[in-house]
Design a protein around this motif. Structure first.
Motif, PDB file in Angstrom:
ATOM      1  N   ALA A 238       0.849  -1.189   0.000  1.00 16.54           N
ATOM      2  CA  ALA A 238       0.000   0.000   0.000  1.00 16.54           C
ATOM      3  C   ALA A 238       0.889   1.245   0.000  1.00 16.54           C
ATOM      4  O   ALA A 238       1.797   1.373   0.818  1.00 16.54           O
ATOM      5  CB  ALA A 238      -0.917   0.001   1.214  1.00 16.54           C
ATOM      6  N   GLN A 239       0.602   2.150  -0.923  1.00 12.78           N
ATOM      7  CA  GLN A 239       1.364   3.388  -1.081  1.00 12.78           C
ATOM      8  C   GLN A 239       0.403   4.571  -1.037  1.00 12.78           C
ATOM      9  O   GLN A 239      -0.675   4.532  -1.649  1.00 12.78           O
ATOM     10  CB  GLN A 239       2.101   3.359  -2.418  1.00 12.78           C
ATOM     11  CG  GLN A 239       2.951   4.566  -2.689  1.00 12.78           C
ATOM     12  CD  GLN A 239       3.650   4.477  -4.039  1.00 12.78           C
ATOM     13  OE1 GLN A 239       3.102   3.948  -4.999  1.00 12.78           O
ATOM     14  NE2 GLN A 239       4.863   4.983  -4.104  1.00 12.78           N
ATOM     15  N   ASP A 240       0.794   5.632  -0.336  1.00 12.08           N
ATOM     16  CA  ASP A 240      -0.031   6.833  -0.235  1.00 12.08           C
ATOM     17  C   ASP A 240      -0.085   7.551  -1.580  1.00 12.08           C
ATOM     18  O   ASP A 240       0.945   7.769  -2.218  1.00 12.08           O
ATOM     19  CB  ASP A 240       0.529   7.767   0.841  1.00 12.08           C
ATOM     20  CG  ASP A 240      -0.338   8.980   1.036  1.00 12.08           C
ATOM     21  OD1 ASP A 240      -1.335   8.875   1.777  1.00 12.08           O
ATOM     22  OD2 ASP A 240      -0.037  10.028   0.425  1.00 12.08           O
ATOM     23  N   GLU A 241      -1.289   7.932  -1.989  1.00 11.47           N
ATOM     24  CA  GLU A 241      -1.474   8.563  -3.296  1.00 11.47           C
ATOM     25  C   GLU A 241      -0.774   9.905  -3.429  1.00 11.47           C
ATOM     26  O   GLU A 241      -0.318  10.266  -4.509  1.00 11.47           O
ATOM     27  CB  GLU A 241      -2.961   8.748  -3.612  1.00 11.47           C
ATOM     28  CG  GLU A 241      -3.632   9.817  -2.775  1.00 11.47           C
ATOM     29  CD  GLU A 241      -4.999  10.236  -3.295  1.00 11.47           C
ATOM     30  OE1 GLU A 241      -5.214  10.281  -4.512  1.00 11.47           O
ATOM     31  OE2 GLU A 241      -5.853  10.534  -2.443  1.00 11.47           O
ATOM     32  N   LEU A 242      -0.691  10.677  -2.346  1.00  9.58           N
ATOM     33  CA  LEU A 242      -0.136  12.026  -2.428  1.00  9.58           C
ATOM     34  C   LEU A 242       1.363  12.064  -2.175  1.00  9.58           C
ATOM     35  O   LEU A 242       2.111  12.673  -2.934  1.00  9.58           O
ATOM     36  CB  LEU A 242      -0.859  12.957  -1.445  1.00  9.58           C
ATOM     37  CG  LEU A 242      -2.353  13.145  -1.702  1.00  9.58           C
ATOM     38  CD1 LEU A 242      -2.976  14.009  -0.615  1.00  9.58           C
ATOM     39  CD2 LEU A 242      -2.589  13.731  -3.079  1.00  9.58           C
ATOM     40  N   SER A 243       1.810  11.425  -1.115  1.00  9.38           N
ATOM     41  CA  SER A 243       3.222  11.505  -0.740  1.00  9.38           C
ATOM     42  C   SER A 243       4.086  10.460  -1.434  1.00  9.38           C
ATOM     43  O   SER A 243       5.301  10.609  -1.502  1.00  9.38           O
ATOM     44  CB  SER A 243       3.374  11.342   0.782  1.00  9.38           C
ATOM     45  OG  SER A 243       3.062  10.007   1.159  1.00  9.38           O
ATOM     46  N   GLY A 244       3.469   9.362  -1.907  1.00  4.30           N
ATOM     47  CA  GLY A 244       4.242   8.262  -2.479  1.00  4.30           C
ATOM     48  C   GLY A 244       4.856   7.364  -1.419  1.00  4.30           C
ATOM     49  O   GLY A 244       5.532   6.395  -1.739  1.00  4.30           O
TER      50      GLY A 244
ATOM     51  N   PHE B  34      -4.770   0.480  -8.799  1.00  2.00           N
ATOM     52  CA  PHE B  34      -4.415  -0.918  -8.549  1.00  2.00           C
ATOM     53  C   PHE B  34      -3.440  -1.327  -9.640  1.00  2.00           C
ATOM     54  O   PHE B  34      -3.786  -1.284 -10.820  1.00  2.00           O
ATOM     55  CB  PHE B  34      -5.688  -1.769  -8.611  1.00  2.00           C
ATOM     56  CG  PHE B  34      -5.511  -3.199  -8.205  1.00  2.00           C
ATOM     57  CD1 PHE B  34      -5.789  -3.601  -6.914  1.00  2.00           C
ATOM     58  CD2 PHE B  34      -5.086  -4.147  -9.122  1.00  2.00           C
ATOM     59  CE1 PHE B  34      -5.648  -4.926  -6.525  1.00  2.00           C
ATOM     60  CE2 PHE B  34      -4.936  -5.472  -8.744  1.00  2.00           C
ATOM     61  CZ  PHE B  34      -5.220  -5.860  -7.447  1.00  2.00           C
ATOM     62  N   ARG B  35      -2.225  -1.702  -9.248  1.00  2.00           N
ATOM     63  CA  ARG B  35      -1.190  -2.030 -10.241  1.00  2.00           C
ATOM     64  C   ARG B  35      -0.625  -3.424  -9.996  1.00  2.00           C
ATOM     65  O   ARG B  35      -0.487  -3.864  -8.860  1.00  2.00           O
ATOM     66  CB  ARG B  35      -0.069  -1.003 -10.199  1.00  2.00           C
ATOM     67  CG  ARG B  35      -0.584   0.393 -10.525  1.00  2.00           C
ATOM     68  CD  ARG B  35       0.518   1.397 -10.580  1.00  2.00           C
ATOM     69  NE  ARG B  35      -0.034   2.746 -10.702  1.00  2.00           N
ATOM     70  CZ  ARG B  35       0.704   3.827 -10.716  1.00  2.00           C
ATOM     71  NH1 ARG B  35       2.019   3.746 -10.614  1.00  2.00           N
ATOM     72  NH2 ARG B  35       0.130   5.010 -10.824  1.00  2.00           N
ATOM     73  N   VAL B  36      -0.274  -4.069 -11.085  1.00  2.09           N
ATOM     74  CA  VAL B  36       0.296  -5.415 -11.071  1.00  2.09           C
ATOM     75  C   VAL B  36       1.727  -5.313 -11.574  1.00  2.09           C
ATOM     76  O   VAL B  36       1.978  -4.653 -12.585  1.00  2.09           O
ATOM     77  CB  VAL B  36      -0.521  -6.358 -11.991  1.00  2.09           C
ATOM     78  CG1 VAL B  36       0.064  -7.750 -12.017  1.00  2.09           C
ATOM     79  CG2 VAL B  36      -1.987  -6.371 -11.581  1.00  2.09           C
ATOM     80  N   ASP B  37       2.670  -5.956 -10.874  1.00  2.00           N
ATOM     81  CA  ASP B  37       4.065  -5.873 -11.330  1.00  2.00           C
ATOM     82  C   ASP B  37       4.289  -6.752 -12.559  1.00  2.00           C
ATOM     83  O   ASP B  37       3.422  -7.540 -12.959  1.00  2.00           O
ATOM     84  CB  ASP B  37       5.042  -6.205 -10.193  1.00  2.00           C
ATOM     85  CG  ASP B  37       5.247  -7.685  -9.966  1.00  2.00           C
ATOM     86  OD1 ASP B  37       4.322  -8.479 -10.205  1.00  2.00           O
ATOM     87  OD2 ASP B  37       6.351  -8.062  -9.532  1.00  2.00           O
ATOM     88  N   CYS B  38       5.470  -6.607 -13.161  1.00  2.00           N
ATOM     89  CA  CYS B  38       5.784  -7.267 -14.429  1.00  2.00           C
ATOM     90  C   CYS B  38       5.736  -8.793 -14.341  1.00  2.00           C
ATOM     91  O   CYS B  38       5.418  -9.459 -15.330  1.00  2.00           O
ATOM     92  CB  CYS B  38       7.154  -6.806 -14.938  1.00  2.00           C
ATOM     93  SG  CYS B  38       8.499  -7.113 -13.761  1.00  2.00           S
TER      94      CYS B  38
ATOM     95  N   CYS C  63       3.153  -9.599  -7.471  1.00  2.00           N
ATOM     96  CA  CYS C  63       3.127  -8.576  -6.427  1.00  2.00           C
ATOM     97  C   CYS C  63       2.205  -7.449  -6.888  1.00  2.00           C
ATOM     98  O   CYS C  63       2.156  -7.146  -8.082  1.00  2.00           O
ATOM     99  CB  CYS C  63       4.539  -8.050  -6.168  1.00  2.00           C
ATOM    100  SG  CYS C  63       4.653  -6.943  -4.743  1.00  2.00           S
ATOM    101  N   LEU C  64       1.507  -6.865  -5.926  1.00  2.00           N
ATOM    102  CA  LEU C  64       0.573  -5.787  -6.238  1.00  2.00           C
ATOM    103  C   LEU C  64       1.018  -4.488  -5.578  1.00  2.00           C
ATOM    104  O   LEU C  64       1.578  -4.500  -4.480  1.00  2.00           O
ATOM    105  CB  LEU C  64      -0.823  -6.142  -5.723  1.00  2.00           C
ATOM    106  CG  LEU C  64      -1.397  -7.468  -6.216  1.00  2.00           C
ATOM    107  CD1 LEU C  64      -2.696  -7.778  -5.494  1.00  2.00           C
ATOM    108  CD2 LEU C  64      -1.588  -7.441  -7.725  1.00  2.00           C
ATOM    109  N   LEU C  65       0.736  -3.386  -6.250  1.00  5.48           N
ATOM    110  CA  LEU C  65       0.924  -2.055  -5.686  1.00  5.48           C
ATOM    111  C   LEU C  65      -0.463  -1.434  -5.602  1.00  5.48           C
ATOM    112  O   LEU C  65      -1.147  -1.258  -6.620  1.00  5.48           O
ATOM    113  CB  LEU C  65       1.842  -1.199  -6.560  1.00  5.48           C
ATOM    114  CG  LEU C  65       2.057   0.234  -6.098  1.00  5.48           C
ATOM    115  CD1 LEU C  65       2.718   0.271  -4.717  1.00  5.48           C
ATOM    116  CD2 LEU C  65       2.891   1.000  -7.114  1.00  5.48           C
TER     117      LEU C  65
END
Length: 119
Positions: free
Chosen positions: A20-26, A74-78, A82-84
């Motif tokens: 889980a990553q914060d949308e604003l701060s990264g 919602f992102r999927v790695d290559c 693993c999910l971001l």
């Protein structure tokens, strides 16, 4: 092309790590596990849902604490293993009441706490 959670590479227990990553701060807030149903629930309702290995149950982040995670992206790695999960975080993400679970650094062989729990 539509997304199918079955195309993800889950481990032997049917789980995939989700960061889980914060949308604003990264800022990286936490890492937890999802199974295919948690992925589907998250995508369908926008409330980030994890799988608790200790409780063997679904865990909607913030349901009991009020420290909600709303899905932004919602992102999927290559490798598809693993999910971001980019989130809008309300309150601290860590169960220790800190903004991030990654509050301990190792510097020159010593552990250093980078942030205190929120009041």
């Amino acid at each position: 092309m539509s997304f199918d959670p079955a195309t993800l590479k889950y481990d032997a227990n049917g789980l995939i790590p989700a960061i889980a990553q914060d949308e604003l701060s990264g800022e990286v807030l936490m890492m937890a596990w999802m199974n295919a149903e948690a992925v589907t629930k998250t995508l369908n309702n926008g409330r980030v849902t994890y799988w608790s290995r200790s409780r063997q149950a679904f865990w909607v982040k913030g349901e009991s604490s009020g420290h909600l995670q709303h899905l932004v992206d919602f992102r999927v790695d290559c490798d598809r293993d693993c999910l971001l999960i980019i989130v809008r975080q309300t309150g601290p993400a860590c169960h220790t009441n800190r903004r991030s679970c990654f509050y301990t650094a190792v510097r020159n062989g010593d552990e250093v706490e980078l942030m205190a729990p929120e009041a």
